[in-house]
Design an enzyme around this catalytic site. Structure first.
Site, PDB file in Angstrom:
ATOM      1  N   ARG A   9      25.611  63.231   1.734  1.00  0.00           N
ATOM      2  CA  ARG A   9      24.526  64.213   1.587  1.00  0.00           C
ATOM      3  C   ARG A   9      23.165  63.621   1.970  1.00  0.00           C
ATOM      4  O   ARG A   9      22.401  64.252   2.706  1.00  0.00           O
ATOM      5  CB  ARG A   9      24.513  64.767   0.167  1.00  0.00           C
TER       6      ARG A   9
ATOM      7  N   ASN B 226      27.684  69.277  -2.434  1.00  0.00           N
ATOM      8  CA  ASN B 226      29.080  69.002  -2.755  1.00  0.00           C
ATOM      9  C   ASN B 226      29.700  70.215  -3.434  1.00  0.00           C
ATOM     10  O   ASN B 226      29.038  70.911  -4.219  1.00  0.00           O
ATOM     11  CB  ASN B 226      29.200  67.820  -3.731  1.00  0.00           C
TER      12      ASN B 226
END
Length: 720
Positions: free
Chosen positions: A17, A35
């Site tokens: 990320r 996520n």
């Protein structure tokens, strides 16, 4: 332009990320990344050229620990988004995300660890998005701090600032911590646990050390009394201990480190690597008695780096367990009766994980650093599968869709604690990957605890899989193939459908089915399991009265074998190696599985290329010919005889495969089974086969021994 992107694979807990955030920001794109239970989702919006570049770089420049399996892109109308953010994780839906394996401390964290000006100077739990604990601390998915064993350590202000800063290496690194907010180290009442641990090690004490996946037992490797004391306390007579070195230079003082071994030693997985021991290696005899190899590893946690840097010499680091039980990992440790002191910490370990073991680039034990990364399957599972594995070197495997999740090393299922580890591991994997098995595969042996576990389950379809078919299927799955192939399955023991003990098999096999077309000629195993513990019994079974007086009980055992008294028939290649080891005076009695064969390989001179002859009649290999050749060759140096035996077995494999090719038209061979852990035999066989026009499949992702059986069972069940 707006694109919705799904990224599947090992993409949580590896800095994915933050990487996406930095990439999108650099390209001036708007959107978000987050996520969820399926992996990573991305929304990206901006100029078409910038979006195109983003999609190109997304996979190409991914973080080092990421394992991207698939990127799916869909188009939707622009939404007028501004800025790019990391979204909150979504814990809803069907779980398809993959969990990263634990990873060795990265270079950036090491620099901080030894920088006196850094606030994490000498802090034994330093980590970032590129390294540190993963699998061993994950309780559930998605991979966020509250669902790890770091949940009990709230971040301090400076750590929270790093965690929230997209430009920081610890941006959304879940185990982020420091001395003010993270786990702490203890050794009794010592104010400096590291210094006290080093002092005790130098004094010759046995130290228990809590690591990443469990406790280890440590002594200074060059200290003969300490090494002998550890061996006595562990009740481990001969099996070698692993040794941890400070760095590669120190490793080169102990072993001949070739390029492949160097790559394995220094990889982020940090396995134990078996290498030839140097004659003048400064290691106590009790570390690896009678063994020409040492298992070396480099530090893989900050704690190990601190200990080794201060100790300045190699130390034994062996699994902390009671005899025959799995590695201890819960607090308080049960090792107080073995260790003089315990170097402990208060970060809980959720799942135990032994060190992985590699030799010549091949996995012998797949555990920490590898599990639970999946093995992709050649054929998708029609229904979720649980494969229960074998008895020795057990692993289990859960599979769904095209992923097979082979577990960490469980061990030998021969006691309650190991069985408990097996059942708890299945529960954890089932929850982590949201797999409720509908099909359960098991070995045909009715007395294996793994088989009994399978037979005790309700509401599932049971699939019994022959042991050696599972070996060949494991090799096929490891290479993402379905067959058919000529399968050569050479190992110690496997339950045969004909009621005999198999172990030296030539199969025509695919994931769907198999046919046994040849094997080593069967001989009795006098005394059953006693013949495994005492290799001379197999020499007696093979040669009978052709020789006399080899052992005080020789005639008794020969008579037992001839009359079939407690003497089941076996075609095992492992037992043939045992017989040869006994005849060559290597070992009459073993203290750990495969010891006689291991020492026979070490005895062999690899420069010898000629081979003992062996007959193969209708694809039945007359192994006794190799043993008679040893008798006829008496007076020749033993290393030469050991090499000629190995070369004879390799030649028999080639001959058997050529006959199988003539019969079937197949020219691809799959090699599997514990006997192929023998690098000399494996190399000779692969070279002979390749030189004679065969395509050879060997193991890469899972061990060739019984640690790979569960993958084969799962692959077979997926097809059925």
């Amino acid at each position: 332009m707006h694109r919705d992107v799904r990224v599947d694979g090992v993409v949580q807990g590896v800095g994915f990320r933050p990487y996406v955030h930095a990439l999108a920001t650099r390209l001036r794109l708007a959107g978000r990344v987050g996520n969820d239970v399926a992996g990573v989702f991305v929304e990206v919006e901006g100029a078409p050229a910038d979006v195109g570049e983003f999609l190109t770089l997304l996979e190409r420049d991914a973080p080092p620990l990421a394992r991207i399996e698939r990127v799916r892109v869909s188009e939707s109308p622009p939404r007028g988004l501004s800025g790019f953010e990391i979204a909150l994780s979504d814990a809803h839906g069907v779980r398809n995300t993959l969990v990263s394996a634990d990873s060795a401390t990265c270079d950036d964290c090491l620099r901080e660890l030894f920088d006196p000006a850094d606030r994490r100077y000498r802090y034994p739990f330093v980590n970032c998005t590129n390294c540190g604990p993963r699998f061993t601390i994950v309780r559930d998915v998605p991979y966020d701090r509250p669902l790890t064993t770091m949940a009990g350590f709230p971040m301090c202000g400076p750590c929270r600032a790093e965690y929230d800063d997209p430009r920081d290496r610890r941006f959304h690194a879940q185990p982020t911590c420091c001395p003010d907010c993270g786990p702490s180290l203890t050794l009794g009442e010592a104010s400096d646990p590291i210094a006290e641990a080093v002092r005790r090690l130098r004094r010759g004490e046995v130290l228990a050390i809590k690591g990443l996946g469990g406790y280890h037992l440590a002594v200074v490797a060059s200290h003969p009394t300490a090494a002998a004391e550890l061996r006595a306390r562990k009740h481990r007579e001969d099996k070698p201990f692993a040794v941890m070195c400070t760095d590669v230079e120190q490793a080169r003082e102990l072993c001949a480190v070739d390029e492949q071994s160097l790559r394995d030693l220094t990889s982020h997985r940090r396995p134990i690597v078996l290498m030839p021991r140097l004659a003048d290696a400064p290691v106590a005899q009790a570390v690896a008695p009678g063994n020409r190899h040492l298992g070396l590893m480099l530090p893989y946690t900050p704690l190990h780096h601190l200990l080794l840097r201060d100790l300045a010499e190699p130390m034994v680091l062996t699994s902390g367990n009671l005899s025959e039980e799995p590695i201890a990992y819960r607090d308080p440790t049960p090792l107080a009766g073995i260790a003089d002191a315990v170097l402990d910490h208060n970060r809980p370990i959720h799942i135990r994980a032994d060190d992985s073991v590699v030799r010549a680039g091949a996995l012998l034990r797949r555990s920490r650093g590898y599990a639970p990364e999946p093995v992709p399957l050649a054929r998708r599972c029609r229904q979720p599968v649980l494969a229960c594995g074998a008895e020795l070197k057990n692993t289990f495997c859960l599979a769904k869709d095209d992923h097979a999740f082979v577990s960490h090393h469980i061990g030998d299922l021969e006691n309650l604690e190991t069985y408990r580890s097996f059942t708890e591991g299945i529960e954890h994997f089932s929850r982590l990957f949201e797999i409720t098995p509908r099909v359960v595969a098991h070995d045909l042996h009715p007395d294996y605890l793994s088989t009994k576990y399978a037979l005790g389950l309700d509401g599932v379809e049971l699939v019994g899989v022959q042991h050696h078919h599972a070996h060949i299927a494991s090799c096929l799955a490891d290479n993402r193939e379905a067959g058919p192939v000529i399968g050569v399955a050479f190992d110690g023991t496997g339950y045969g459908p004909d009621g005999t003990i198999w172990g030296g098999e030539f199969l025509l096999a695919s994931l769907d089915d198999f046919e046994r077309i040849g094997h080593l000629a069967a001989v009795p195993m006098p005394g059953g399991a006693a013949a495994i513990r005492q290799p001379w019994r197999m020499a007696a079974a093979y040669l009978g009265t052709e020789i006399r007086g080899w052992h005080p009980d020789w005639e008794t055992v020969v008579s037992m074998a001839r009359k079939g008294i407690n003497s089941p028939l076996t075609s095992s290649a492992g037992r043939l190696f045992d017989a040869a080891a006994a005849l060559l005076g290597v070992r009459d009695e073993i203290n750990y599985e495969g010891q006689a064969a291991v020492e026979l390989e070490q005895l062999a001179d690899p420069t010898i290329t000629d081979a003992y002859p062996v007959r193969i009649d209708e694809l039945i290999v007359q192994g006794v010919d190799l043993l008679r050749a040893i008798l006829d060759d008496r007076g020749t140096p033993r290393p030469v005889m050991a090499a000629r035996f190995h070369n004879g077995v390799a030649a028999a494999i080639l001959d058997g495969c050529q006959q199988a090719r003539d019969r079937s038209g197949l020219s691809t061979v799959a090699l599997s089974g514990g006997v192929f852990q023998n690098v000399l035999l494996h190399t000779r066989a692969v070279n002979l086969l390749a030189d004679n026009g065969f395509r050879v499949l060997t193991h890469r992702r899972v061990p060739t021994n019984d640690g790979g059986i569960s993958l084969g069972q799962a692959a077979i069940s997926a097809c059925r």
